[in-house]
Write a protein that holds these residues in place. Sequence first.
Motif, PDB file in Angstrom:
ATOM      1  N   PRO A  22      82.419  -6.491 -20.040  1.00  0.00           N
ATOM      2  CA  PRO A  22      83.864  -6.383 -20.236  1.00  0.00           C
ATOM      3  C   PRO A  22      84.632  -7.527 -19.576  1.00  0.00           C
ATOM      4  O   PRO A  22      84.293  -7.975 -18.487  1.00  0.00           O
ATOM      5  CB  PRO A  22      84.213  -5.051 -19.581  1.00  0.00           C
ATOM      6  N   VAL A  23      85.658  -7.977 -20.275  1.00  0.00           N
ATOM      7  CA  VAL A  23      86.646  -8.919 -19.746  1.00  0.00           C
ATOM      8  C   VAL A  23      88.009  -8.442 -20.242  1.00  0.00           C
ATOM      9  O   VAL A  23      88.097  -7.636 -21.167  1.00  0.00           O
ATOM     10  CB  VAL A  23      86.396 -10.386 -20.187  1.00  0.00           C
ATOM     11  N   LEU A  24      89.048  -8.932 -19.628  1.00  0.00           N
ATOM     12  CA  LEU A  24      90.395  -8.598 -20.082  1.00  0.00           C
ATOM     13  C   LEU A  24      90.863  -9.628 -21.095  1.00  0.00           C
ATOM     14  O   LEU A  24      90.596 -10.824 -20.956  1.00  0.00           O
ATOM     15  CB  LEU A  24      91.370  -8.558 -18.912  1.00  0.00           C
ATOM     16  N   ALA A  25      91.588  -9.145 -22.089  1.00  0.00           N
ATOM     17  CA  ALA A  25      92.247 -10.024 -23.057  1.00  0.00           C
ATOM     18  C   ALA A  25      93.732  -9.703 -22.989  1.00  0.00           C
ATOM     19  O   ALA A  25      94.135  -8.549 -23.108  1.00  0.00           O
ATOM     20  CB  ALA A  25      91.716  -9.787 -24.461  1.00  0.00           C
ATOM     21  N   HIS A  26      94.529 -10.729 -22.751  1.00  0.00           N
ATOM     22  CA  HIS A  26      95.978 -10.586 -22.686  1.00  0.00           C
ATOM     23  C   HIS A  26      96.540 -11.212 -23.959  1.00  0.00           C
ATOM     24  O   HIS A  26      96.491 -12.436 -24.117  1.00  0.00           O
ATOM     25  CB  HIS A  26      96.536 -11.292 -21.441  1.00  0.00           C
ATOM     26  N   LEU A  27      97.024 -10.369 -24.870  1.00  0.00           N
ATOM     27  CA  LEU A  27      97.599 -10.842 -26.120  1.00  0.00           C
ATOM     28  C   LEU A  27      99.100 -10.965 -25.942  1.00  0.00           C
ATOM     29  O   LEU A  27      99.727 -10.084 -25.336  1.00  0.00           O
ATOM     30  CB  LEU A  27      97.303  -9.862 -27.255  1.00  0.00           C
ATOM     31  N   SER A  28      99.676 -12.026 -26.471  1.00  0.00           N
ATOM     32  CA  SER A  28     101.126 -12.181 -26.402  1.00  0.00           C
ATOM     33  C   SER A  28     101.647 -12.830 -27.674  1.00  0.00           C
ATOM     34  O   SER A  28     100.944 -13.576 -28.356  1.00  0.00           O
ATOM     35  CB  SER A  28     101.542 -12.990 -25.170  1.00  0.00           C
ATOM     36  N   TYR A  29     102.901 -12.482 -27.957  1.00  0.00           N
ATOM     37  CA  TYR A  29     103.581 -13.006 -29.141  1.00  0.00           C
ATOM     38  C   TYR A  29     105.011 -13.332 -28.751  1.00  0.00           C
ATOM     39  O   TYR A  29     105.715 -12.497 -28.174  1.00  0.00           O
ATOM     40  CB  TYR A  29     103.571 -11.983 -30.274  1.00  0.00           C
ATOM     41  N   ASP A  30     105.424 -14.549 -29.067  1.00  0.00           N
ATOM     42  CA  ASP A  30     106.772 -15.024 -28.781  1.00  0.00           C
ATOM     43  C   ASP A  30     107.418 -15.407 -30.116  1.00  0.00           C
ATOM     44  O   ASP A  30     106.930 -16.315 -30.793  1.00  0.00           O
ATOM     45  CB  ASP A  30     106.695 -16.241 -27.851  1.00  0.00           C
ATOM     46  N   PRO A  31     108.483 -14.729 -30.518  1.00  0.00           N
ATOM     47  CA  PRO A  31     109.122 -15.027 -31.805  1.00  0.00           C
ATOM     48  C   PRO A  31     109.600 -16.476 -31.947  1.00  0.00           C
ATOM     49  O   PRO A  31     109.810 -16.936 -33.055  1.00  0.00           O
ATOM     50  CB  PRO A  31     110.310 -14.066 -31.854  1.00  0.00           C
ATOM     51  N   SER A  32     109.755 -17.195 -30.824  1.00  0.00           N
ATOM     52  CA  SER A  32     110.161 -18.598 -30.946  1.00  0.00           C
ATOM     53  C   SER A  32     109.024 -19.460 -31.495  1.00  0.00           C
ATOM     54  O   SER A  32     109.253 -20.586 -31.928  1.00  0.00           O
ATOM     55  CB  SER A  32     110.644 -19.147 -29.599  1.00  0.00           C
ATOM     56  N   ASP A  33     107.786 -18.947 -31.477  1.00  0.00           N
ATOM     57  CA  ASP A  33     106.632 -19.590 -32.108  1.00  0.00           C
ATOM     58  C   ASP A  33     106.026 -18.548 -33.046  1.00  0.00           C
ATOM     59  O   ASP A  33     104.986 -17.970 -32.762  1.00  0.00           O
ATOM     60  CB  ASP A  33     105.639 -20.032 -31.030  1.00  0.00           C
TER      61      ASP A  33
END
Length: 141
Positions: A22-33
Motif C-alpha cells: 500500500p501507498v497513498l495516492a493524493h488526487l487533485s483537480y484545479d478548475p484553472s487547469d
Amino acid sequence: MNSFVHKTLVVELQAGDADRFPVLAHLSYDPSDPFAVTIVFSHDGRVLARWQLDREMVTEGLTRPVGLGDVRLRPESRGVGRELRMEFLGEAHADGGRHHAVVFAWAETVGEFLHETRRLVAPGCEEVRVDDFLADVLAGS
C-alpha cells in the motif's frame, strides 16, 4: 462552493510480478487547469512520484485500455471489485531500461473523484485562458 477537488486513497504499488504494497495516492483537480488531474504518490511521508494526467484519459481508463506513451491505464477485475491499473514509465536507467511502476486503485473511488471534478467543470465546458498564458510567457513570468 469549493473550487478544488481533493481525494486521498490507499492504492497498491506492484513490486515484481505479484507482490503489492500500500501507498497513498493524493488526487487533485484545479478548475484553472481543467483538462488535468494530478496524482501524487507517497509512502511514510515521502513523495514517491507526481504525475499530471489527462482527465478524459483517466475517465476512459475506467472502461477500456488507453495510453501508448509513458502512462497506460486499463480496467481490471479483482474478485468482486474493479480496479484501475495505472502503468507509469519514468526516466531511463544507465542500462537503457526505464523506471517502471504499476499501481492499482479501486475504480469506484476514482470514478467518484472524477464525478466531483465534472460537477465543477463539465466535459466540453473547459476553458483555457490562452491569452493569459501568453501574456505570462511574454512577460517572463
